[in-house]
Design a protein around this motif. Sequence first.
Motif, PDB file in Angstrom:
ATOM      1  N   LEU A  93     -31.903  85.893 108.156  1.00  8.80           N
ATOM      2  CA  LEU A  93     -30.618  85.911 107.461  1.00  8.80           C
ATOM      3  C   LEU A  93     -30.583  84.864 106.349  1.00  8.80           C
ATOM      4  N   ALA A  94     -31.099  83.675 106.610  1.00  7.23           N
ATOM      5  CA  ALA A  94     -31.135  82.631 105.580  1.00  7.23           C
ATOM      6  C   ALA A  94     -31.993  83.060 104.391  1.00  7.23           C
ATOM      7  N   ARG A  95     -33.131  83.691 104.680  1.00 10.91           N
ATOM      8  CA  ARG A  95     -34.011  84.143 103.593  1.00 10.91           C
ATOM      9  C   ARG A  95     -33.361  85.250 102.773  1.00 10.91           C
ATOM     10  N   SER A  96     -32.784  86.232 103.461  1.00  9.10           N
ATOM     11  CA  SER A  96     -32.201  87.369 102.740  1.00  9.10           C
ATOM     12  C   SER A  96     -30.899  87.006 102.042  1.00  9.10           C
ATOM     13  N   GLY A  97     -30.113  86.147 102.650  1.00 12.16           N
ATOM     14  CA  GLY A  97     -28.822  85.778 102.071  1.00 12.16           C
ATOM     15  C   GLY A  97     -28.901  84.621 101.098  1.00 12.16           C
ATOM     16  N   GLY A  98     -29.967  83.821 101.207  1.00  6.33           N
ATOM     17  CA  GLY A  98     -30.129  82.703 100.292  1.00  6.33           C
ATOM     18  C   GLY A  98     -29.194  81.539 100.559  1.00  6.33           C
ATOM     19  N   GLU A  99     -28.604  81.503 101.749  1.00  4.15           N
ATOM     20  CA  GLU A  99     -27.649  80.448 102.092  1.00  4.15           C
ATOM     21  C   GLU A  99     -27.947  79.877 103.473  1.00  4.15           C
ATOM     22  N   VAL A 215     -22.274  83.732 114.567  1.00  3.75           N
ATOM     23  CA  VAL A 215     -23.298  83.394 113.584  1.00  3.75           C
ATOM     24  C   VAL A 215     -22.740  83.664 112.198  1.00  3.75           C
ATOM     25  N   GLY A 216     -23.080  82.796 111.251  1.00  2.00           N
ATOM     26  CA  GLY A 216     -22.527  82.999 109.918  1.00  2.00           C
ATOM     27  C   GLY A 216     -23.296  82.298 108.821  1.00  2.00           C
ATOM     28  N   ILE A 217     -22.946  82.667 107.605  1.00  2.00           N
ATOM     29  CA  ILE A 217     -23.519  82.093 106.382  1.00  2.00           C
ATOM     30  C   ILE A 217     -22.466  81.200 105.733  1.00  2.00           C
ATOM     31  N   THR A 218     -22.905  80.066 105.193  1.00  3.77           N
ATOM     32  CA  THR A 218     -22.012  79.154 104.486  1.00  3.77           C
ATOM     33  C   THR A 218     -22.679  78.715 103.186  1.00  3.77           C
ATOM     34  N   GLY A 219     -21.887  78.688 102.105  1.00  3.47           N
ATOM     35  CA  GLY A 219     -22.436  78.266 100.824  1.00  3.47           C
ATOM     36  C   GLY A 219     -21.356  78.049  99.792  1.00  3.47           C
ATOM     37  N   GLU A 222     -19.050  80.017  94.441  1.00  4.87           N
ATOM     38  CA  GLU A 222     -19.542  80.811  93.310  1.00  4.87           C
ATOM     39  C   GLU A 222     -20.752  81.671  93.676  1.00  4.87           C
ATOM     40  N   ARG A 223     -21.455  81.308  94.737  1.00  4.51           N
ATOM     41  CA  ARG A 223     -22.587  82.122  95.172  1.00  4.51           C
ATOM     42  C   ARG A 223     -22.193  83.125  96.254  1.00  4.51           C
ATOM     43  N   VAL A 224     -21.295  82.713  97.138  1.00  4.92           N
ATOM     44  CA  VAL A 224     -20.945  83.542  98.296  1.00  4.92           C
ATOM     45  C   VAL A 224     -19.885  84.589  97.952  1.00  4.92           C
ATOM     46  N   CYS A 225     -19.044  84.288  96.969  1.00  6.05           N
ATOM     47  CA  CYS A 225     -17.912  85.173  96.672  1.00  6.05           C
ATOM     48  C   CYS A 225     -18.011  85.831  95.297  1.00  6.05           C
ATOM     49  N   GLU A 226     -17.319  86.943  95.205  1.00  5.07           N
ATOM     50  CA  GLU A 226     -17.097  87.634  93.928  1.00  5.07           C
ATOM     51  C   GLU A 226     -15.631  88.049  93.889  1.00  5.07           C
ATOM     52  N   GLY A 227     -14.941  87.641  92.844  1.00  7.38           N
ATOM     53  CA  GLY A 227     -13.531  88.001  92.726  1.00  7.38           C
ATOM     54  C   GLY A 227     -12.677  87.453  93.856  1.00  7.38           C
ATOM     55  N   GLY A 228     -13.039  86.306  94.390  1.00  5.35           N
ATOM     56  CA  GLY A 228     -12.252  85.682  95.443  1.00  5.35           C
ATOM     57  C   GLY A 228     -12.544  86.181  96.840  1.00  5.35           C
ATOM     58  N   GLU A 229     -13.435  87.161  96.970  1.00  7.79           N
ATOM     59  CA  GLU A 229     -13.795  87.718  98.277  1.00  7.79           C
ATOM     60  C   GLU A 229     -15.284  87.507  98.532  1.00  7.79           C
ATOM     61  N   VAL A 230     -15.630  87.369  99.809  1.00  8.22           N
ATOM     62  CA  VAL A 230     -17.045  87.219 100.172  1.00  8.22           C
ATOM     63  C   VAL A 230     -17.796  88.489  99.778  1.00  8.22           C
ATOM     64  N   ARG A 231     -18.964  88.327  99.194  1.00  3.90           N
ATOM     65  CA  ARG A 231     -19.747  89.473  98.728  1.00  3.90           C
ATOM     66  C   ARG A 231     -20.049  90.439  99.868  1.00  3.90           C
ATOM     67  N   PRO A 232     -19.836  91.728  99.661  1.00  7.42           N
ATOM     68  CA  PRO A 232     -20.023  92.724 100.725  1.00  7.42           C
ATOM     69  C   PRO A 232     -21.430  92.714 101.321  1.00  7.42           C
ATOM     70  N   GLU A 233     -22.447  92.444 100.505  1.00  9.77           N
ATOM     71  CA  GLU A 233     -23.815  92.460 101.025  1.00  9.77           C
ATOM     72  C   GLU A 233     -24.059  91.299 101.998  1.00  9.77           C
ATOM     73  N   LEU A 234     -23.348  90.179 101.785  1.00 11.50           N
ATOM     74  CA  LEU A 234     -23.468  89.069 102.721  1.00 11.50           C
ATOM     75  C   LEU A 234     -22.748  89.370 104.030  1.00 11.50           C
ATOM     76  N   VAL A 235     -21.595  90.021 103.920  1.00 12.26           N
ATOM     77  CA  VAL A 235     -20.878  90.446 105.129  1.00 12.26           C
ATOM     78  C   VAL A 235     -21.764  91.372 105.962  1.00 12.26           C
ATOM     79  N   ALA A 236     -22.374  92.336 105.297  1.00 12.49           N
ATOM     80  CA  ALA A 236     -23.244  93.292 105.998  1.00 12.49           C
ATOM     81  C   ALA A 236     -24.434  92.591 106.632  1.00 12.49           C
ATOM     82  N   ALA A 237     -25.030  91.632 105.919  1.00 12.53           N
ATOM     83  CA  ALA A 237     -26.204  90.925 106.440  1.00 12.53           C
ATOM     84  C   ALA A 237     -25.850  90.099 107.670  1.00 12.53           C
TER      85      ALA A 237
END
Length: 254
Positions: A93-99, A215-219, A222-237
Motif C-alpha cells: 500500500l505504501a509503494r502503490s499509494g506513495g504515502e 489501516v490507512g494512508i496519511t500524507g 495536496e497529494r492525498v486530496c483533489e478538490g477537497g476530497e481524498v483521491r478515489p484511487e487512494l480510497v480504493a487502495a
Amino acid sequence: MPRNIQSLERAAAMLRLLAGGERRLGLSDIASALGLAKATAHGILRTLQHEGFVEQDPASGRYQLGAELLRLGTTYLDVHELRARALVWTDDLARSGGEAVYLGVLHQQGVLVVHHVFRPDDSRQVLEVGAMQPLHSTALGKVLAAYDPVAHSELVEAEREPFTARTPTELDDVERAVEATRAQGYATDVEETWDGVAAVAAPVFDRRRLAVGAVGITGAVERVCEGGEVRPELVAAVRDCARSVSRDLGSGPF
C-alpha cells in the motif's frame, strides 16, 4: 542486581495458581498453596478483583481469573497476529499509494499505532509505532468507532479536543461521521487532526467478523486530496489493503 517487588511476585503467583488446576479456589486454598497469611492473600485478591483480573463467585466466595486478564491476553495475541498478517499488504500500500501507512488498534480511549510504513521517498521521517491518535478526528479512530462497539463507547465518553479549526468536537457531528463511515466502509480526515494533513482508513476484520484494527494512508493534503476530497484511487487502495489483511486473518468475503 535490582530486587523484585514482592507484592507483584505474589500477585503473579496467585494468577498462575488460578490459571491451573481447579476452576475456582477459596481464600484458604490460595493462602495455603502460596504460603501466605490469609490477610495478605485477601489484600492481594481484593486489589486484583478491583482491577478486573480476578472475579469472586458470589455464591461460594471462591475466586477465578477475571475477564480483564483474559481480554488482555486475547488482545496481545490479536495485535501480534494482526501486525504479522499486515506486513506485506501495508508495504504494498505504501509503494502503490506513495504515502505513509499506519495500522492502529483501540487502546485507552484512543488509537494505538502498532505498525508504521514510511512514505517511499528520501524524506526524513520519524517512526510512530507506539504513538496514540484520537478517536474523534482521525480516520483510524473513526473507523474503529464505527465498527467496534467498545471503541464507540470510548468515543462518546472521551474528551474531544479541538486540534484544528476543522476538528469535530460536538457529539452530534462525531456521530454523523461515524454513521457515514459505516455507510461507505471507510473514513477520512482532511485537516481535522493536523493542519495540512489528510488521511483515509478502512477496517480490518478477523475470523469472527470483529473489527480488530484499522489501516490507512496519511500524507500532505495536496497529494492525498483533489478538490477537497481524498483521491478515489487512494480510497480504493486502502480498502483493498484492509480486505487483504482481513482475508489473511480468516475473515469471509465482504
